[in-house]
Enzyme design. Structure first.
Site, PDB file in Angstrom:
ATOM      1  N   ASP A   1       0.812  -1.211   0.000  1.00 37.82           N
ATOM      2  CA  ASP A   1       0.000   0.000   0.000  1.00 37.82           C
ATOM      3  C   ASP A   1       0.846   1.262   0.000  1.00 37.82           C
ATOM      4  O   ASP A   1       2.017   1.258   0.403  1.00 37.82           O
ATOM      5  CB  ASP A   1      -0.914   0.017   1.232  1.00 37.82           C
ATOM      6  CG  ASP A   1      -1.887  -1.153   1.247  1.00 37.82           C
ATOM      7  OD1 ASP A   1      -2.223  -1.638   0.155  1.00 37.82           O
ATOM      8  OD2 ASP A   1      -2.294  -1.562   2.348  1.00 37.82           O
ATOM      9  N   LYS A   2       0.239   2.349  -0.426  1.00 31.40           N
ATOM     10  CA  LYS A   2       0.915   3.647  -0.494  1.00 31.40           C
ATOM     11  C   LYS A   2       1.633   3.997   0.801  1.00 31.40           C
ATOM     12  O   LYS A   2       2.797   4.402   0.799  1.00 31.40           O
ATOM     13  CB  LYS A   2      -0.105   4.735  -0.843  1.00 31.40           C
ATOM     14  CG  LYS A   2       0.443   6.151  -0.768  1.00 31.40           C
ATOM     15  CD  LYS A   2      -0.658   7.179  -0.944  1.00 31.40           C
ATOM     16  CE  LYS A   2      -0.123   8.598  -0.726  1.00 31.40           C
ATOM     17  NZ  LYS A   2      -1.196   9.612  -0.793  1.00 31.40           N
TER      18      LYS A   2
END
Length: 301
Positions: free
Chosen positions: A135-136
């Site tokens: 994820d970011k």
């Protein structure tokens, strides 16, 4: 490439037969090519589980390679390992892995295209080289394929669950037991389609964890992925009542204001697709993470 089925393979699934015949490929890749119509049987499209018959004529059609329309950017990525076949990159928190709506630049892929000489194209024009994602706002290690043969081998290892992926996470609550396994299927949240959740008709998802350190209201854990579903650790820890600290999506309303979930992909291990050597890489916790832990330790003295 054309293949004619002989009696010895009759009655076997098409994808199984071809994975054993076609060099430098995998069963998953064969399945994708069958589904897309790039492999036919007797001039017709079939399903990957089609049982082949003696004399069946299998024909392969080449897939069109699309040039990635992505601007290379010098983002000073931390490449911890690189050879002609694979690379391992240590992604910083806040960086999106590949271009998508709202993120056309500044992604890991933009940086990879500037720093690496080759990237696989098997995953589409917006995801060159990307075998798996984090994820970011999760930091840590990712493996990158530099050509399609390596990509297929690495994906096979993910499917076979032979890739080592260990994450360090800080969660809300004090977990009383030292070890645990969460086995609960994950799919789209029917009430909020942008989120994932544990749902009856979801895909298999297994997370193992062990406690590293306990605080007054938090627990530091190591999570080991057996599968790799979207947001798996975040969803699973919430499911058992210990959501990740700092997580704006799956955490409680009152959580740590640290710019995102405290989750770091610290260990990555896989078998090299060409040499067969087992490789393992480690990444230390980033400073923002260790600062939070040190503040908690000091507060409890």
């Amino acid at each position: 490439m054309n293949v004619t089925i002989t009696e010895e393979n009759a009655g076997t699934r098409l994808d199984t037969v071809l994975a054993g015949i076609v060099p430098d490929t995998s069963r998953t890749d064969i399945q994708n090519r069958v589904k897309s119509g790039h492999i036919t049987v007797n001039g017709k499209t079939v399903k990957p589980n089609y049982k082949v018959k003696d004399g069946d004529h299998i024909e392969f059609f080449e897939r069109e390679n699309v040039e990635a329309d992505i601007e290379p950017e010098n983002l000073n990525l931390e490449i911890v390992y690189e050879d002609d076949d694979v690379a391992v990159v240590n992604k910083e928190r806040g960086m999106v892995v590949h271009p998508a709506a709202g993120h056309a630049s500044g992604t890991l892929v933009n940086g990879l295209m500037a720093q690496l000489d080759n990237l696989s194209g098997i995953n589409g024009e917006l995801r060159p080289g990307i075998v798996h994602r984090i994820d970011k706002d999760t930091s840590g290690l990712l493996m990158v394929a530099k050509h399609d043969v390596s990509h297929r081998h690495l994906v096979d290892q993910l499917v076979e669950k032979s890739v080592t992926r260990k994450y360090t996470a800080l969660v809300h609550g004090v977990i009383p037991h030292n070890l645990g396994t969460i086995e609960a299927p994950i799919g789209r949240n029917p009430k909020e389609r942008q989120d994932m959740a544990v749902v009856d008709d979801g895909k298999e998802a297994v997370t193992h964890f062990n406690v590293l350190e306990r605080f007054d209201k938090f627990t530091l854990v190591e999570c080991i992925l057996e599968t790799g579903r979207t947001h798996q650790i975040r969803v699973h820890m919430k499911y058992i009542g210990y959501p990740l600290a700092g997580d704006p999506k799956y955490g409680p309303r009152k959580t740590l204001d640290v710019g995102g979930q405290l989750l770091h992909a610290g260990t990555l291990g896989f078998t090299h697709p060409k040499t067969g050597e087992r490789l393992e890489f480690k990444s230390e916790l980033p400073v923002y993470f260790t600062d939070v832990l040190e503040e908690m330790r000091q507060a409890e003295k």
